[in-house]
Motif scaffolding. Structure first.
Motif, PDB file in Angstrom:
ATOM      1  N   SER A 172       0.814  -1.220   0.000  1.00  0.00           N
ATOM      2  CA  SER A 172       0.000   0.000   0.000  1.00  0.00           C
ATOM      3  C   SER A 172       0.841   1.261   0.000  1.00  0.00           C
ATOM      4  O   SER A 172       0.328   2.350  -0.193  1.00  0.00           O
ATOM      5  N   LEU A 173       2.161   1.107   0.266  1.00  0.00           N
ATOM      6  CA  LEU A 173       3.020   2.286   0.375  1.00  0.00           C
ATOM      7  C   LEU A 173       3.614   2.672  -0.975  1.00  0.00           C
ATOM      8  O   LEU A 173       4.292   1.866  -1.613  1.00  0.00           O
ATOM      9  N   GLU A 174       3.373   3.896  -1.378  1.00  0.00           N
ATOM     10  CA  GLU A 174       3.912   4.382  -2.643  1.00  0.00           C
ATOM     11  C   GLU A 174       5.437   4.441  -2.605  1.00  0.00           C
ATOM     12  O   GLU A 174       6.114   4.139  -3.593  1.00  0.00           O
ATOM     13  N   SER A 175       5.990   4.817  -1.422  1.00  0.00           N
ATOM     14  CA  SER A 175       7.453   4.924  -1.296  1.00  0.00           C
ATOM     15  C   SER A 175       8.118   3.567  -1.491  1.00  0.00           C
ATOM     16  O   SER A 175       9.230   3.483  -2.042  1.00  0.00           O
ATOM     17  N   PHE A 176       7.455   2.497  -1.044  1.00  0.00           N
ATOM     18  CA  PHE A 176       8.029   1.157  -1.217  1.00  0.00           C
ATOM     19  C   PHE A 176       8.014   0.773  -2.692  1.00  0.00           C
ATOM     20  O   PHE A 176       8.962   0.165  -3.191  1.00  0.00           O
ATOM     21  N   HIS A 177       6.947   1.123  -3.387  1.00  0.00           N
ATOM     22  CA  HIS A 177       6.871   0.857  -4.824  1.00  0.00           C
ATOM     23  C   HIS A 177       7.980   1.606  -5.562  1.00  0.00           C
ATOM     24  O   HIS A 177       8.599   1.080  -6.501  1.00  0.00           O
ATOM     25  N   GLU A 178       8.240   2.839  -5.128  1.00  0.00           N
ATOM     26  CA  GLU A 178       9.307   3.629  -5.750  1.00  0.00           C
ATOM     27  C   GLU A 178      10.668   2.972  -5.532  1.00  0.00           C
ATOM     28  O   GLU A 178      11.531   2.963  -6.416  1.00  0.00           O
ATOM     29  N   LEU A 179      10.867   2.380  -4.318  1.00  0.00           N
ATOM     30  CA  LEU A 179      12.128   1.698  -4.017  1.00  0.00           C
ATOM     31  C   LEU A 179      12.322   0.481  -4.922  1.00  0.00           C
ATOM     32  O   LEU A 179      13.415   0.260  -5.449  1.00  0.00           O
ATOM     33  N   THR A 180      11.257  -0.306  -5.112  1.00  0.00           N
ATOM     34  CA  THR A 180      11.380  -1.503  -5.955  1.00  0.00           C
ATOM     35  C   THR A 180      11.642  -1.141  -7.413  1.00  0.00           C
ATOM     36  O   THR A 180      12.382  -1.835  -8.107  1.00  0.00           O
ATOM     37  N   VAL A 181      11.053  -0.031  -7.851  1.00  0.00           N
ATOM     38  CA  VAL A 181      11.332   0.438  -9.224  1.00  0.00           C
ATOM     39  C   VAL A 181      12.794   0.849  -9.341  1.00  0.00           C
ATOM     40  O   VAL A 181      13.476   0.555 -10.328  1.00  0.00           O
ATOM     41  N   GLU A 182      13.287   1.527  -8.294  1.00  0.00           N
ATOM     42  CA  GLU A 182      14.690   1.950  -8.271  1.00  0.00           C
ATOM     43  C   GLU A 182      15.629   0.740  -8.285  1.00  0.00           C
ATOM     44  O   GLU A 182      16.663   0.748  -8.955  1.00  0.00           O
ATOM     45  N   LEU A 183      15.259  -0.323  -7.542  1.00  0.00           N
ATOM     46  CA  LEU A 183      16.074  -1.538  -7.514  1.00  0.00           C
ATOM     47  C   LEU A 183      16.144  -2.178  -8.897  1.00  0.00           C
ATOM     48  O   LEU A 183      17.178  -2.725  -9.291  1.00  0.00           O
ATOM     49  N   SER A 184      15.023  -2.136  -9.620  1.00  0.00           N
ATOM     50  CA  SER A 184      14.979  -2.727 -10.962  1.00  0.00           C
ATOM     51  C   SER A 184      15.871  -1.978 -11.934  1.00  0.00           C
ATOM     52  O   SER A 184      16.494  -2.566 -12.815  1.00  0.00           O
ATOM     53  N   SER A 185      15.930  -0.652 -11.762  1.00  0.00           N
ATOM     54  CA  SER A 185      16.710   0.162 -12.700  1.00  0.00           C
ATOM     55  C   SER A 185      18.154   0.350 -12.244  1.00  0.00           C
ATOM     56  O   SER A 185      19.014   0.752 -13.033  1.00  0.00           O
ATOM     57  N   ASN A 186      18.443   0.062 -10.957  1.00  0.00           N
ATOM     58  CA  ASN A 186      19.788   0.253 -10.408  1.00  0.00           C
ATOM     59  C   ASN A 186      20.228  -1.020  -9.677  1.00  0.00           C
ATOM     60  O   ASN A 186      20.096  -1.114  -8.455  1.00  0.00           O
ATOM     61  N   PRO A 187      20.764  -1.998 -10.399  1.00  0.00           N
ATOM     62  CA  PRO A 187      21.144  -3.276  -9.790  1.00  0.00           C
ATOM     63  C   PRO A 187      22.187  -3.143  -8.679  1.00  0.00           C
ATOM     64  O   PRO A 187      22.161  -3.911  -7.714  1.00  0.00           O
ATOM     65  N   ILE A 188      23.107  -2.158  -8.799  1.00  0.00           N
ATOM     66  CA  ILE A 188      24.145  -1.974  -7.783  1.00  0.00           C
ATOM     67  C   ILE A 188      23.505  -1.688  -6.423  1.00  0.00           C
ATOM     68  O   ILE A 188      23.961  -2.200  -5.387  1.00  0.00           O
TER      69      ILE A 188
END
Length: 554
Positions: A172-188
């Motif tokens: 339900s958290l938008e910030s968590f969704h943003e983190l997972t998107v960031e993980l997908s685009s930034n593997p490091i």
């Protein structure tokens, strides 16, 4: 603690306290379940892990197999690498053998992820109940061990269910969704998060279990999950690093190899992340895998492929870590060097000579262990106690090997003189093994002294140093008399042992006077008296060896 979040379709309440309690409580139960199950498996296997590592580490490929087997038995790659670092520290394994074991441990740890992939979470509580029944209503040791395995298995899944329940509201958290998107685009970033979390938890099985739960709840997609998975494998090396602190150069190199192995593997797979992700998706779709099993397959393929890629370069890895961590190896080869079974049938007299050489090696270990024990008493530096404990284990190992060899040799045709020497060697092995037991007792007394802050006066320490020195010289001369059949040395040992007995009585009385004058506490008196008693018994075993020589000469 409730927090209201507006999602465009209404207000959603999040109970962060409940989320945290469920997640960390579940994590604790999961870790306990893993450990409890591993302990049960280890007991069922007979706790002969060192023998497995000894027997199957003749080459790197067999080392991989040994590491895999031991990790499956204890359900922890960290435990296997700690055991391996300890064995390398003692010289029980060479660095090249250890590298194979560490590679195998990385494959073996994937078994836990596959276990988690089996969706039996709803049966966790009945499994725990069954384990409890086996633990508390049966006294048979084997059933008890099985109960421990079953209980740990159930606790593992119950912990996962709690963690999964605690993580569900995160979607339900938008910030968590943003983190997972960031993980997908930034593997490091994913690798760093996986590494950091595993360093904190010190269990890659736990962090991969969490990753499986996140993926199952659609909180992280496969593109974001795989780099975190790679980081989990790097983070698990922290245990080996901690185990190597304060140990030998060889042990530090083994720990460094674990780090280097996972760093190289992660680098390769980050470069090939897109094709690797495609392969995992293809396997998932063709086999119809659930999200947890998808991560398990990714984990298994990563570690297995990494091992296959790096296995041919074991020698190169050993050279690299030797350059990174310079220094001399203090290797103690605990394996028997002279006990060739071929001689038993072909030439019993040569076999007897070989057995004697091995007994003398065992005696040198005992003398070195006594010296390390003395250093530990004086400096309280744990590197000396660690070395002494490893030497005592080496003595116990040689005790078994030499005794078995001599028992086999007893069936051969020996002359009367050879039979007497055969009996002398069997008795000598027993005496040397007892010397190891006594210096181990002293190590435990010094550890007790440290733990309880027991103060031994300088005068008492001086007495102990004098007696240690005399005892070590007596043991050394006893071994010399055995090696050279030296009658003069054997006679001198008997004289020295009488000096030890006299010294033990004298300094015991002196210590009683110190206690009466209030210079020493009762605890200090117990430690002091027990140490000199063990030294006096070491002298007894040394004189036994000398008397065997004297009797043989007569």
């Amino acid at each position: 603690m409730f927090v209201e979040i507006y999602l465009g379709v209404g207000i959603v309440e999040l109970n962060f306290q409940q989320m945290l309690f469920e997640f960390f409580g579940g994590l604790g139960i999961f870790l306990y379940g893993i450990k409890f199950m591993g302990d049960g498996l280890q007991k069922s296997a007979g706790e002969r892990l060192r023998d497995v590592l000894d027997r199957f580490t003749t080459n790197p490929v067999m080392g991989v197999l040994a590491g895999l087997i031991v990790t499956v038995l204890v359900q922890s790659s960290s435990a296997t690498t700690v055991i391996t670092v300890g064995l390398v520290s003692a010289g029980f394994l060479t660095l090249r053998q250890a590298i194979g074991v560490i590679m195998g441990a990385n494959i073996g740890t994937t078994i836990t992820a596959f276990i988690i992939g089996i969706d039996v979470g709803e049966f966790a509580l009945p499994i725990i109940a069954l384990g409890s029944i086996l633990l508390f209503f049966f006294k048979n040791k084997k059933i008890h061990n099985v109960g421990q395995i079953v209980f740990g298995f159930g606790a593992l899944f119950y912990g996962l269910e709690l963690m999964s329940g605690g993580m569900k509201p995160l979607r339900s958290l938008e910030s968590f969704h943003e983190l997972t998107v960031e993980l997908s685009s930034n593997p490091i970033l994913g690798v760093l998060i996986g590494t950091l979390f595993t360093v904190i938890v010190q269990s890659s099985s736990a962090t991969i279990g969490i990753l499986q739960g996140l993926h199952a709840e659609s909180l992280i997609n496969l593109d974001g999950a795989l780099p975190v998975l790679f980081g989990d494998n790097i983070g698990t090396t922290i245990t080996a690093i901690l185990a190597a602190i304060g140990t030998t150069v060889a042990a530090k190199r083994a720990a460094a190899t674990h780090v280097l192995f996972n760093l190289i593997g992660t680098t390769i797979f980050l470069i090939l992340l897109s094709p690797f992700t495609y392969v995992i998706e293809m396997i998932r779709d063709s086999l119809g895998l659930n999200p947890e099993m998808t991560i398990a397959f990714a984990h298994g393929i990563f570690n297995t492929t990494n091992t296959l890629i790096q296995l041919p370069f074991v020698a190169g890895l050993a050279i690299v870590v030797s350059k990174l961590i310079p220094g001399e190896d203090a290797i103690i080869d605990y394996k028997a060097q002279h006990l060739d079974p071929v001689f038993i049938e072909q030439s019993p007299s040569i076999a007897l000579g070989q057995a004697k050489e091995e007994v003398l090696r065992m005696g040198k270990f005992a003398l070195k262990g006594l010296e390390e024990t003395n250093q530990f008493l004086k400096t309280k530096n744990t590197k000396h106690s660690s070395s002494a404990y490893h030497l005592e284990e080496a003595i116990n190992n040689l005790d078994r090997k030499i005794t078995d060899y001599l028992v086999d040799l007893a069936t051969s045709s020996l002359s009367e003189h050879e039979s007497e020497e055969h009996s002398m060697l069997i008795d000598t092995v027993r005496d040397i093994e007892r010397i190891g037991d006594h210096f181990e007792n002293i190590l435990e007394l010094v550890e007790y002294q440290q733990a309880n802050k027991v103060k031994i006066t300088d005068s008492a320490m001086g007495d102990l140093e004098t007696m240690f020195s005399l005892t070590a010289k007596t043991v050394e001369e006893a071994l010399q008399s055995l090696d050279q059949k030296n009658l003069e040395a054997a006679t001198d040992v008997v004289k020295k042992e009488n000096e030890i007995d006299s010294m033990e009585r004298t300094i015991r009385k002196q210590h009683i006077l110190r206690m009466n004058e209030g210079q020493c506490t009762g605890q200090a008196g117990i430690v002091f008296v027990d140490i000199i008693s063990n030294l006096e018994r070491i002298g007894d075993h040394a004189v036994n060896i000398a008397e065997y020589v004297l009797g043989d000469q007569k």
